[in-house]
Design a protein around this motif. Structure first.
Motif, PDB file in Angstrom:
ATOM      1  N   GLY A  39       0.806  -1.207   0.000  1.00 24.81           N
ATOM      2  CA  GLY A  39       0.000   0.000   0.000  1.00 24.81           C
ATOM      3  C   GLY A  39       0.840   1.258   0.000  1.00 24.81           C
ATOM      4  N   VAL A  40       0.288   2.315   0.570  1.00 20.82           N
ATOM      5  CA  VAL A  40       0.930   3.629   0.562  1.00 20.82           C
ATOM      6  C   VAL A  40       0.782   4.256   1.947  1.00 20.82           C
ATOM      7  CG1 VAL A  40       0.856   5.969  -0.388  1.00 20.82           C
ATOM      8  CG2 VAL A  40       0.505   4.003  -1.895  1.00 20.82           C
ATOM      9  N   MET A  41       1.895   4.794   2.442  1.00 22.07           N
ATOM     10  CA  MET A  41       1.835   5.595   3.650  1.00 22.07           C
ATOM     11  C   MET A  41       1.527   7.032   3.245  1.00 22.07           C
ATOM     12  SD  MET A  41       2.089   3.938   6.394  1.00 22.07           S
ATOM     13  CE  MET A  41       2.477   2.244   6.844  1.00 22.07           C
ATOM     14  N   ASP A  42       0.388   7.512   3.671  1.00 20.87           N
ATOM     15  CA  ASP A  42       0.010   8.880   3.333  1.00 20.87           C
ATOM     16  C   ASP A  42       0.977   9.883   3.938  1.00 20.87           C
ATOM     17  OD1 ASP A  42      -2.313   8.020   1.969  1.00 20.87           O
ATOM     18  OD2 ASP A  42      -3.357   7.811   3.886  1.00 20.87           O
ATOM     19  N   ARG A  43       1.503   9.534   5.109  1.00 22.66           N
ATOM     20  CA  ARG A  43       2.383  10.477   5.805  1.00 22.66           C
ATOM     21  C   ARG A  43       3.297   9.709   6.747  1.00 22.66           C
ATOM     22  NH1 ARG A  43       0.808  13.870  10.874  1.00 22.66           N
ATOM     23  NH2 ARG A  43       2.521  15.351  11.075  1.00 22.66           N
ATOM     24  N   ILE A  44       4.595  10.024   6.690  1.00 18.88           N
ATOM     25  CA  ILE A  44       5.577   9.540   7.658  1.00 18.88           C
ATOM     26  C   ILE A  44       6.209  10.783   8.264  1.00 18.88           C
ATOM     27  CG2 ILE A  44       7.686   8.206   8.020  1.00 18.88           C
ATOM     28  CD1 ILE A  44       6.938   6.587   5.502  1.00 18.88           C
ATOM     29  N   TRP A  45       6.118  10.922   9.563  1.00 19.59           N
ATOM     30  CA  TRP A  45       6.500  12.181  10.189  1.00 19.59           C
ATOM     31  C   TRP A  45       7.445  11.976  11.372  1.00 19.59           C
ATOM     32  CZ3 TRP A  45       5.076  12.446  15.312  1.00 19.59           C
ATOM     33  CH2 TRP A  45       4.036  11.603  15.709  1.00 19.59           C
ATOM     34  N   HIS A  46       8.177  13.047  11.722  1.00 16.03           N
ATOM     35  CA  HIS A  46       9.007  13.105  12.919  1.00 16.03           C
ATOM     36  C   HIS A  46       8.480  14.210  13.813  1.00 16.03           C
ATOM     37  CE1 HIS A  46      12.732  11.242  10.723  1.00 16.03           C
ATOM     38  NE2 HIS A  46      11.773  10.373  10.934  1.00 16.03           N
ATOM     39  N   GLY A  47       8.828  14.154  15.107  1.00 18.13           N
ATOM     40  CA  GLY A  47       8.399  15.174  16.046  1.00 18.13           C
ATOM     41  C   GLY A  47       8.811  16.565  15.601  1.00 18.13           C
ATOM     42  N   GLY A  48       7.851  17.491  15.662  1.00 24.72           N
ATOM     43  CA  GLY A  48       8.103  18.821  15.125  1.00 24.72           C
ATOM     44  C   GLY A  48       8.647  19.825  16.116  1.00 24.72           C
ATOM     45  N   SER A  49       8.780  19.457  17.388  1.00 25.74           N
ATOM     46  CA  SER A  49       9.246  20.407  18.392  1.00 25.74           C
ATOM     47  C   SER A  49      10.691  20.815  18.120  1.00 25.74           C
ATOM     48  CB  SER A  49       9.157  19.776  19.790  1.00 25.74           C
ATOM     49  OG  SER A  49       9.902  20.512  20.718  1.00 25.74           O
TER      50      SER A  49
END
Length: 232
Positions: A39-49
């Motif tokens: 499938g597809v990961m719509d979003r892969i993110w890291h902490g934004g602080s």
């Protein structure tokens, strides 16, 4: 022999899952099936602080060398997850949770192998190619038939070293997996949070699943960890 997730959850709670999730988390030696999700990961993110980001990068880079965590972020990232059951070198039924993410600059893997904890009411999740990290997972069925997995109590192991990861640098993980009947796709959302610094990283997306007979497919080369850990 029943699947490790059914054993940890108990029959009553496991039967509350959506039928598609029941089949997917019944993958094991008894079912005779493996499962491949694409499938597809719509979003892969890291902490934004601003405080967290500089501290997080070296840990993610170090973990990535052993297929633990993801050092990159992105949107609409294709991925594959491979769930294959086998007996490990200690005779325990084990299921792979190997995720391969096709980032534009090259693929990245996030490896895990899972066994039933000796207490029988939770799953033990070994992370990485050398199973350096082990986490306790408590899976449960939600009212809508989705699966909620909470992870904590992480331990680091290397040779004689066997220590609990301190809360200051440790994290709690929450995984939610559901099935969307309108699109015939599984949906997954992962969120990892430090109790002091807040959200660290996560991902969310969807995938379809196919099932294979493990008698004919087996465990492909490179899927099992390089080193296996017996300590729970």
């Amino acid at each position: 022999m029943t699947s490790i997730f059914r054993a940890a959850m108990g029959d009553a709670d496991f039967e509350r899952l959506h039928p598609a999730l029941r089949r997917r988390f019944s993958v094991g030696l008894d079912s005779g099936e493996s499962c491949t999700g694409r499938g597809v990961m719509d979003r892969i993110w890291h902490g934004g602080s601003p405080l967290v980001a500089p501290l997080l990068k070296p840990f993610l880079a170090l973990g990535a060398s052993r297929h633990i965590l993801l050092p990159r972020t992105g949107r609409r990232i294709p991925f594959v997850i491979e769930n294959v059951p086998y007996l490990d070198s200690f005779g325990r039924e084990t299921v792979t949770f190997v995720r391969t993410f096709a980032f534009p600059r090259g693929p990245r893997r996030f490896d895990a192998t899972m066994v039933l904890d000796p207490r029988g009411d939770r799953v033990l999740d070994y992370l990485g190619t050398h199973q350096h990290l082990a986490s306790e997972l408590l899976p449960s069925a939600e009212p809508d038939g989705s699966l909620l997995i909470r992870a904590w109590s992480h331990r680091f192991r290397e040779g004689p070293v066997d220590v609990r990861v301190p809360e200051l640098i440790g994290a709690d993980a929450e995984v939610r997996e559901s099935y969307d009947d309108t699109t015939d796709r599984f949906r997954i959302r992962v969120r990892v949070t430090n109790r002091r610094f807040g959200p660290l990283f996560g991902y969310e997306g969807s995938f379809t699943a196919t099932y294979q007979d493990i008698g004919s497919s087996g465990v492909r080369a490179g899927l099992r960890p390089v080193r296996e850990e017996i300590r729970a």
